[in-house]
Design an enzyme around this catalytic site. Structure first.
Site, PDB file in Angstrom:
ATOM      1  N   SER A  12      60.074 -14.155 -33.586  1.00 13.24           N
ATOM      2  CA  SER A  12      60.976 -14.168 -34.856  1.00 13.24           C
ATOM      3  C   SER A  12      61.931 -14.806 -34.571  1.00 13.24           C
ATOM      4  O   SER A  12      62.403 -14.671 -33.440  1.00 13.24           O
ATOM      5  CB  SER A  12      61.162 -12.808 -34.706  1.00 13.24           C
ATOM      6  OG  SER A  12      62.334 -12.597 -35.609  1.00 13.24           O
ATOM      7  N   MET A  53      63.528  -8.614 -46.501  1.00 16.44           N
ATOM      8  CA  MET A  53      64.125  -7.214 -46.157  1.00 16.44           C
ATOM      9  C   MET A  53      65.271  -7.024 -47.155  1.00 16.44           C
ATOM     10  O   MET A  53      66.342  -7.272 -47.006  1.00 16.44           O
ATOM     11  CB  MET A  53      64.495  -6.945 -44.706  1.00 16.44           C
ATOM     12  CG  MET A  53      63.528  -6.606 -43.735  1.00 16.44           C
ATOM     13  SD  MET A  53      63.885  -6.634 -42.257  1.00 16.44           S
ATOM     14  CE  MET A  53      63.775  -8.103 -41.528  1.00 16.44           C
ATOM     15  N   HIS A 107      57.893 -16.628 -37.775  1.00 14.40           N
ATOM     16  CA  HIS A 107      58.191 -15.449 -38.506  1.00 14.40           C
ATOM     17  C   HIS A 107      59.584 -15.371 -38.854  1.00 14.40           C
ATOM     18  O   HIS A 107      60.752 -15.555 -37.740  1.00 14.40           O
ATOM     19  CB  HIS A 107      57.982 -14.018 -37.514  1.00 14.40           C
ATOM     20  CG  HIS A 107      58.251 -12.812 -38.443  1.00 14.40           C
ATOM     21  ND1 HIS A 107      57.307 -12.246 -39.135  1.00 14.40           N
ATOM     22  CD2 HIS A 107      59.153 -11.950 -38.433  1.00 14.40           C
ATOM     23  CE1 HIS A 107      57.864 -11.000 -39.660  1.00 14.40           C
ATOM     24  NE2 HIS A 107      58.834 -10.937 -39.332  1.00 14.40           N
ATOM     25  N   ASP A 163      62.879 -13.494 -40.894  1.00 10.03           N
ATOM     26  CA  ASP A 163      63.512 -12.143 -41.191  1.00 10.03           C
ATOM     27  C   ASP A 163      64.526 -12.663 -42.293  1.00 10.03           C
ATOM     28  O   ASP A 163      65.492 -13.135 -41.807  1.00 10.03           O
ATOM     29  CB  ASP A 163      63.927 -11.515 -40.128  1.00 10.03           C
ATOM     30  CG  ASP A 163      62.827 -10.859 -39.430  1.00 10.03           C
ATOM     31  OD1 ASP A 163      61.882 -10.185 -39.874  1.00 10.03           O
ATOM     32  OD2 ASP A 163      62.892 -10.786 -38.030  1.00 10.03           O
ATOM     33  N   ASP A 174      55.892  -5.349 -35.872  1.00 11.15           N
ATOM     34  CA  ASP A 174      57.099  -6.042 -35.486  1.00 11.15           C
ATOM     35  C   ASP A 174      58.158  -4.992 -35.083  1.00 11.15           C
ATOM     36  O   ASP A 174      58.324  -4.050 -35.636  1.00 11.15           O
ATOM     37  CB  ASP A 174      57.570  -6.826 -36.792  1.00 11.15           C
ATOM     38  CG  ASP A 174      58.897  -7.578 -36.588  1.00 11.15           C
ATOM     39  OD1 ASP A 174      59.473  -7.745 -35.557  1.00 11.15           O
ATOM     40  OD2 ASP A 174      59.463  -7.970 -37.751  1.00 11.15           O
ATOM     41  N   MET A 177      67.123 -10.860 -44.603  1.00  9.81           N
ATOM     42  CA  MET A 177      67.965  -9.806 -44.905  1.00  9.81           C
ATOM     43  C   MET A 177      69.087  -9.849 -45.910  1.00  9.81           C
ATOM     44  O   MET A 177      69.605 -11.006 -45.661  1.00  9.81           O
ATOM     45  CB  MET A 177      68.591  -9.270 -43.711  1.00  9.81           C
ATOM     46  CG  MET A 177      67.493  -8.876 -42.425  1.00  9.81           C
ATOM     47  SD  MET A 177      68.229  -8.167 -41.023  1.00  9.81           S
ATOM     48  CE  MET A 177      66.804  -8.440 -39.790  1.00  9.81           C
ATOM     49  N   HIS A 221      59.465 -12.414 -44.023  1.00  9.97           N
ATOM     50  CA  HIS A 221      59.498 -11.174 -44.153  1.00  9.97           C
ATOM     51  C   HIS A 221      60.745 -10.700 -44.869  1.00  9.97           C
ATOM     52  O   HIS A 221      61.943 -11.014 -44.512  1.00  9.97           O
ATOM     53  CB  HIS A 221      59.417 -10.472 -42.912  1.00  9.97           C
ATOM     54  CG  HIS A 221      59.895  -9.034 -42.736  1.00  9.97           C
ATOM     55  ND1 HIS A 221      60.088  -8.243 -41.432  1.00  9.97           N
ATOM     56  CD2 HIS A 221      59.930  -8.075 -43.761  1.00  9.97           C
ATOM     57  CE1 HIS A 221      60.369  -7.115 -41.811  1.00  9.97           C
ATOM     58  NE2 HIS A 221      60.197  -6.781 -43.083  1.00  9.97           N
ATOM     59  N   MET A 245      56.140  -1.797 -39.114  1.00 10.65           N
ATOM     60  CA  MET A 245      57.619  -1.966 -38.340  1.00 10.65           C
ATOM     61  C   MET A 245      57.603  -1.004 -37.213  1.00 10.65           C
ATOM     62  O   MET A 245      57.253   0.245 -37.353  1.00 10.65           O
ATOM     63  CB  MET A 245      58.641  -1.711 -39.033  1.00 10.65           C
ATOM     64  CG  MET A 245      59.075  -2.687 -40.295  1.00 10.65           C
ATOM     65  SD  MET A 245      59.355  -4.423 -39.667  1.00 10.65           S
ATOM     66  CE  MET A 245      60.674  -4.132 -38.557  1.00 10.65           C
TER      67      MET A 245
END
Length: 212
Positions: free
Chosen positions: A6, A66, A31, A33, A173, A35, A64, A135
């Site tokens: 990540s 979020m 990976h 993230d 994760d 957000m 991913h 998660m």
């Protein structure tokens, strides 16, 4: 088991160098993230940075989301042709439609479950997706401790998938390290996401210890 570092834990001051390093050290996916500061109390990266990551990476991207307004973000990141785009069941009211939209882009759709979210919420979605991301920490920040009852959840999910969609992968994760990777493997995990553990040591050695 596939390993997906990540980049939330990477040094963003030399991000291109970091991406090239983890790829050279044998990771399978990168990976990312994303957000938005609304769905989770943190704000990370947008399409400009992801474009740079895509150019630097020799491995497929695993994005991913979020965020709120998943449809908007899918359209934003689909041009970078990631292997997976995952979205949270807690935020999406039209999950089947969104999964199909992602697949129409030639991308594998994936669904994400927060630690408190029941597997029942995705039971009728399993046949439409290619991966479930479980998660094992509360999303938003890296460096958190692994929530131990996640192992039971993964085992239960594995049993569900045997019936609903045996080809669907399980990704985990949060708090992944050499201390729990073997139990995760035994529980049925196919892809392990690790941020702090990998980026706080020798990348090649850390990735090697997770490949069980």
């Amino acid at each position: 088991m596939l390993i997906a570092p990540s980049i939330l834990a990477a040094n963003f001051g030399k991000l291109e160098e970091e991406i090239k390093a983890i790829c050279e050290c044998g990771c399978d996916l990168v990976h990312i993230d994303v957000m938005d500061g609304h769905f989770v109390p943190n704000l990370t990266i947008g399409p400009v940075v992801v474009e740079s990551v895509a150019k630097a990476s020799t491995k497929p991207l695993d994005i991913h989301l979020m965020v709120q307004n998943n449809n908007f973000f899918v359209d934003l990141f689909a041009p970078f042709k990631p292997k997976y785009i995952s979205f949270h069941i807690e935020e999406e009211k039209h999950s089947n439609s969104l999964a199909q939209k992602i697949r129409n882009y030639g991308i594998s759709p994936a669904i994400v479950l927060n630690p408190h979210t029941s597997l029942d919420s995705i039971y009728y979605l399993l046949e439409y997706i290619d991966m479930v991301l479980v998660m094992s920490v509360n999303p938003g920040f890296g460096g958190q401790k692994f929530i131990s009852n996640t192992l039971d959840k993964i085992k239960e999910l594995k049993d569900m998938l045997e019936v609903r969609n045996p080809n669907c992968l399980i990704e985990v994760d949060g708090g992944v390290s050499d201390e729990n990777i073997l139990e995760l493997k035994k529980s049925g995990v196919d892809i392990a996401v690790a941020g702090s553990y990998i980026f706080s040591g020798d990348y090649k050695e850390r990735i090697k210890t997770l490949r069980v």
